[in-house]
Scaffold this motif. Sequence first.
Motif, PDB file in Angstrom:
ATOM      1  N   GLN A  39      14.282  -5.297   1.084  1.00 10.85           N
ATOM      2  CA  GLN A  39      12.756  -5.106   2.067  1.00 10.85           C
ATOM      3  C   GLN A  39      12.347  -6.557   2.203  1.00 10.85           C
ATOM      4  OE1 GLN A  39      10.595  -1.886   0.933  1.00 10.85           O
ATOM      5  NE2 GLN A  39       9.845  -2.077   2.626  1.00 10.85           N
ATOM      6  N   ALA A  40      11.647  -6.509   3.374  1.00 15.66           N
ATOM      7  CA  ALA A  40      11.162  -8.171   2.846  1.00 15.66           C
ATOM      8  C   ALA A  40       9.552  -7.982   3.234  1.00 15.66           C
ATOM      9  CB  ALA A  40      11.545  -9.057   4.159  1.00 15.66           C
ATOM     10  N   PRO A  41       8.640  -8.464   3.273  1.00 11.04           N
ATOM     11  CA  PRO A  41       7.674  -8.118   3.576  1.00 11.04           C
ATOM     12  C   PRO A  41       6.664  -7.687   4.668  1.00 11.04           C
ATOM     13  CG  PRO A  41       7.220  -9.937   2.172  1.00 11.04           C
ATOM     14  CD  PRO A  41       8.675 -10.374   2.018  1.00 11.04           C
ATOM     15  N   GLY A  42       6.854  -7.273   5.082  1.00 10.36           N
ATOM     16  CA  GLY A  42       5.911  -6.297   6.333  1.00 10.36           C
ATOM     17  C   GLY A  42       7.103  -5.632   7.111  1.00 10.36           C
ATOM     18  N   ALA A  92      14.101 -11.033  -0.055  1.00  9.81           N
ATOM     19  CA  ALA A  92      13.650  -9.371  -0.135  1.00  9.81           C
ATOM     20  C   ALA A  92      13.889  -8.967  -1.427  1.00  9.81           C
ATOM     21  CB  ALA A  92      13.963  -8.916   1.059  1.00  9.81           C
ATOM     22  N   GLN A 119      13.989  -9.322  -6.565  1.00 11.00           N
ATOM     23  CA  GLN A 119      13.427 -10.126  -5.451  1.00 11.00           C
ATOM     24  C   GLN A 119      14.425 -11.750  -5.581  1.00 11.00           C
ATOM     25  OE1 GLN A 119      10.554 -10.369  -4.282  1.00 11.00           O
ATOM     26  NE2 GLN A 119      11.808 -11.994  -2.411  1.00 11.00           N
ATOM     27  N   THR A 121      14.776 -14.588  -3.267  1.00 13.39           N
ATOM     28  CA  THR A 121      14.507 -15.643  -2.363  1.00 13.39           C
ATOM     29  C   THR A 121      15.010 -16.863  -2.232  1.00 13.39           C
ATOM     30  OG1 THR A 121      12.088 -15.638  -3.809  1.00 13.39           O
ATOM     31  CG2 THR A 121      12.206 -16.985  -2.236  1.00 13.39           C
TER      32      THR A 121
END
Length: 124
Positions: A39-42, A92, A119, A121
């Motif tokens: 899940q990535a932000p938004g 994500a 996380q 990145t």
Amino acid sequence: QVQLVESGGGLVQAGGSLRLSCAASGRTFNNYAMGWFRQAPGEERGFVAATSRSGGSTYYAASVKGRFTISRDNAKNTVYLQMNNLKPEDTAVYYCAATDRIGNYANKAMYHYWGQGTQVTVSS
């Protein structure tokens, strides 16, 4: 109950590799198919990969096929996600999940148990 704990996330440059681990406890591990989601932000939480109870069958999202490999070691109650040739769009939080159901393992509604996430990145 099944408890899931992910590890192995971090910061990596594009083109690099990471291996995520998910350690399970609480019930017989090989009673459960295992999945990885991210899940990535938004964004919605989306399917990455899954493996059957024995590890004999594996499934991948099109976006990661050929770059990521899911595997499991039932003796160690652990499922892995080897991620190669990472891209910035792979950034994500990665979650592992467990289910004792048989069906569409790409569907997050199939899963009973979830880890807390790790996380990842990827910098460009």
